[in-house]
Design an enzyme around this catalytic site. Sequence first.
Site, mmCIF file in Angstrom:
data_model
loop_
_atom_site.group_PDB
_atom_site.id
_atom_site.type_symbol
_atom_site.label_atom_id
_atom_site.label_comp_id
_atom_site.label_asym_id
_atom_site.label_seq_id
_atom_site.Cartn_x
_atom_site.Cartn_y
_atom_site.Cartn_z
ATOM 1 N N TYR A 174 4.683 6.340 9.863
ATOM 2 C CA TYR A 174 3.886 5.303 9.574
ATOM 3 C C TYR A 174 4.401 4.187 8.690
ATOM 4 O O TYR A 174 4.438 2.923 8.925
ATOM 5 C CB TYR A 174 2.602 5.566 8.710
ATOM 6 C CG TYR A 174 1.356 4.610 8.756
ATOM 7 C CD1 TYR A 174 0.478 4.563 9.792
ATOM 8 C CD2 TYR A 174 1.420 3.399 8.142
ATOM 9 C CE1 TYR A 174 -0.918 3.875 9.799
ATOM 10 C CE2 TYR A 174 0.470 2.600 8.125
ATOM 11 C CZ TYR A 174 -0.452 2.611 9.050
ATOM 12 O OH TYR A 174 -1.344 1.744 9.015
ATOM 13 N N PRO A 233 -2.533 -0.072 18.945
ATOM 14 C CA PRO A 233 -2.059 -0.619 17.661
ATOM 15 C C PRO A 233 -2.419 0.514 16.642
ATOM 16 O O PRO A 233 -2.296 0.205 15.596
ATOM 17 C CB PRO A 233 -3.238 -1.769 17.555
ATOM 18 C CG PRO A 233 -4.114 -1.510 18.661
ATOM 19 C CD PRO A 233 -3.612 -0.729 19.592
ATOM 20 N N TYR A 282 -8.759 5.310 8.191
ATOM 21 C CA TYR A 282 -8.797 5.369 9.473
ATOM 22 C C TYR A 282 -10.160 6.685 9.653
ATOM 23 O O TYR A 282 -9.882 7.888 9.231
ATOM 24 C CB TYR A 282 -7.346 6.063 10.036
ATOM 25 C CG TYR A 282 -6.346 5.254 10.283
ATOM 26 C CD1 TYR A 282 -5.735 4.646 9.127
ATOM 27 C CD2 TYR A 282 -6.138 4.654 11.584
ATOM 28 C CE1 TYR A 282 -4.807 3.511 9.206
ATOM 29 C CE2 TYR A 282 -4.999 3.584 11.810
ATOM 30 C CZ TYR A 282 -4.353 3.063 10.774
ATOM 31 O OH TYR A 282 -3.243 2.444 10.756
ATOM 32 N N HIS A 339 0.868 -1.207 -0.008
ATOM 33 C CA HIS A 339 -0.058 0.013 0.043
ATOM 34 C C HIS A 339 0.749 1.179 0.196
ATOM 35 O O HIS A 339 1.903 1.296 0.765
ATOM 36 C CB HIS A 339 -0.701 0.025 1.172
ATOM 37 C CG HIS A 339 -2.122 -1.113 1.254
ATOM 38 N ND1 HIS A 339 -3.200 -0.968 1.942
ATOM 39 C CD2 HIS A 339 -2.044 -1.895 0.444
ATOM 40 C CE1 HIS A 339 -3.893 -1.681 1.821
ATOM 41 N NE2 HIS A 339 -3.311 -2.753 0.679
ATOM 42 N N LYS A 365 2.589 -0.247 15.007
ATOM 43 C CA LYS A 365 4.102 -0.273 15.330
ATOM 44 C C LYS A 365 4.673 -1.575 15.984
ATOM 45 O O LYS A 365 5.583 -1.771 16.181
ATOM 46 C CB LYS A 365 4.564 0.890 16.016
ATOM 47 C CG LYS A 365 4.252 2.288 15.280
ATOM 48 C CD LYS A 365 5.627 2.336 14.334
ATOM 49 C CE LYS A 365 5.461 3.476 13.111
ATOM 50 N NZ LYS A 365 5.101 2.444 11.944
#
Length: 394
Positions: free
Chosen positions: A387, A295, A203, A74, A299
């Site tokens: 990220y 979460p 998200y 992604h 990570k």
Amino acid sequence: MNMRTRVGIIGAGPAGLLLSLLLAADGIDSVVLENRSREEIESTIRAGVLEQGTVDLMEELGLGERMQREGAIHHGIELRFDGEGHRIDFSTLTNGRGITLYAQHEVVKDCVAERLKQGGPIFFNVKDVHLYNVASDQPSIQFVHEDETIELQCDFIAGCDGFHGVARSSIPEAKQKIFTRSYPFGWLGILMQAPPSSKELIYAYHERGFALVSTRSPTLQRMYIQCDPLDAIENWSDAMILEELQARLESKDNWQLKVGPVSQKSILAMRSFVIEPMQYGRLFLAGDAAHIVPPTGAKGLNLAANDIRHLAHALTLYYKRNETDLLEAYSKTCLRRVWRAEHFSWWMTSMLHRFPDDDAFQQRMQRAQLEYTVSSQAASASLAENYVGLPFGW
Ligand SMILES: Cc1cc2nc3c(=O)[nH]c(=O)nc-3n(C[C@H](O)[C@H](O)[C@H](O)COP(=O)(O)OP(=O)(O)OC[C@H]3O[C@@H](n4cnc5c(N)ncnc54)[C@H](O)[C@@H]3O)c2cc1C
């Protein structure tokens, strides 16, 4: 029965297994002890987002083939609020970097298969694991396997036994410092048999609470909704979960969640936790045994991979050149990245979740942060580089 190995590894999660394989690649023998069965560890549903550094590590160990075939790369995520989606484009913001979606239990399966193929010992279903003399040059682990008590003499012990393991408790209280934060919410996670609803993770910030759309394969999707951490999963019917997901993911552009049968559901409490230092004598903690993150920033697994890369390198230098500098620096080296990830995970969590006691001021703060994150290139780039994962050795 007595046995001897150079590195005794407690825990066959990603940290313990990857460490055993890295050590084997450098000709260093180890024994892995796991208190659950092979079937259990290969079917426990957990993380799914691999940073490039973790992908590189898998490939270096010759474990890249299935991951490349079945995983999905992604190049961005969507932040959704007020019914609008905003893409954070990792490729442009981080010089072409991205993430790989490949489930943690698939990583575990690949590692177990490779370890057993190499003939490296893994003792499954061990009981009564005790550590002895960790502050000395001759630490040992006593455990019971198939009703036999085994004494494993080691040069070093790697505590890779997760948050609820036993290794951490061998560090005397006077020698450790604990940093912790519990969050007043948890994640209700489901696996759903359906095609993906989106090309990338979503998200969502919503007045009813946070929601996350993730994926596992073209036919299996992973989704989460924020919930009361003390709630019982039995209180949530599949229909209720789907209704919440649809409400929290509402979109002005007619986007629709693709639904199907729910095949697994559970509630996960969320906390931040760090122990300092991550080493005591000949005991080295790695992964969740030393630190936990909520979460939201994906990570946990990646931090575990980073720890063991440092640990394997330090042990290799010790055995090949009798150098102890990197072993002595292990805790300090790892903690720098651990605290960066702790901050990022806390920041993402604080920006995206509804807090039970939040007032209008707090909500305005979250919204201001979200709007800044999606509209400023500097803010988007900060999210993106954290990220996808900072480079190894950062
Ligand atoms: C329900 C859940 C969902 C999660 N979801 C995400 C996510 O979406 N994204 C993300 O990035 N992270 C997530 N995480 C975190 C991520 O899975 C962990 O960070 C990762 O598993 C850390 O790997 P580890 O090897 O350090 O520990 P673990 O995976 O916990 O492995 C430790 C192993 O040690 C074994 N063990 C424990 N005690 C003993 C003992 N006494 N003797 C021998 N063996 C022992 C355990 O059985 C286990 O197999 C999640 C965690 C949980 C619990």
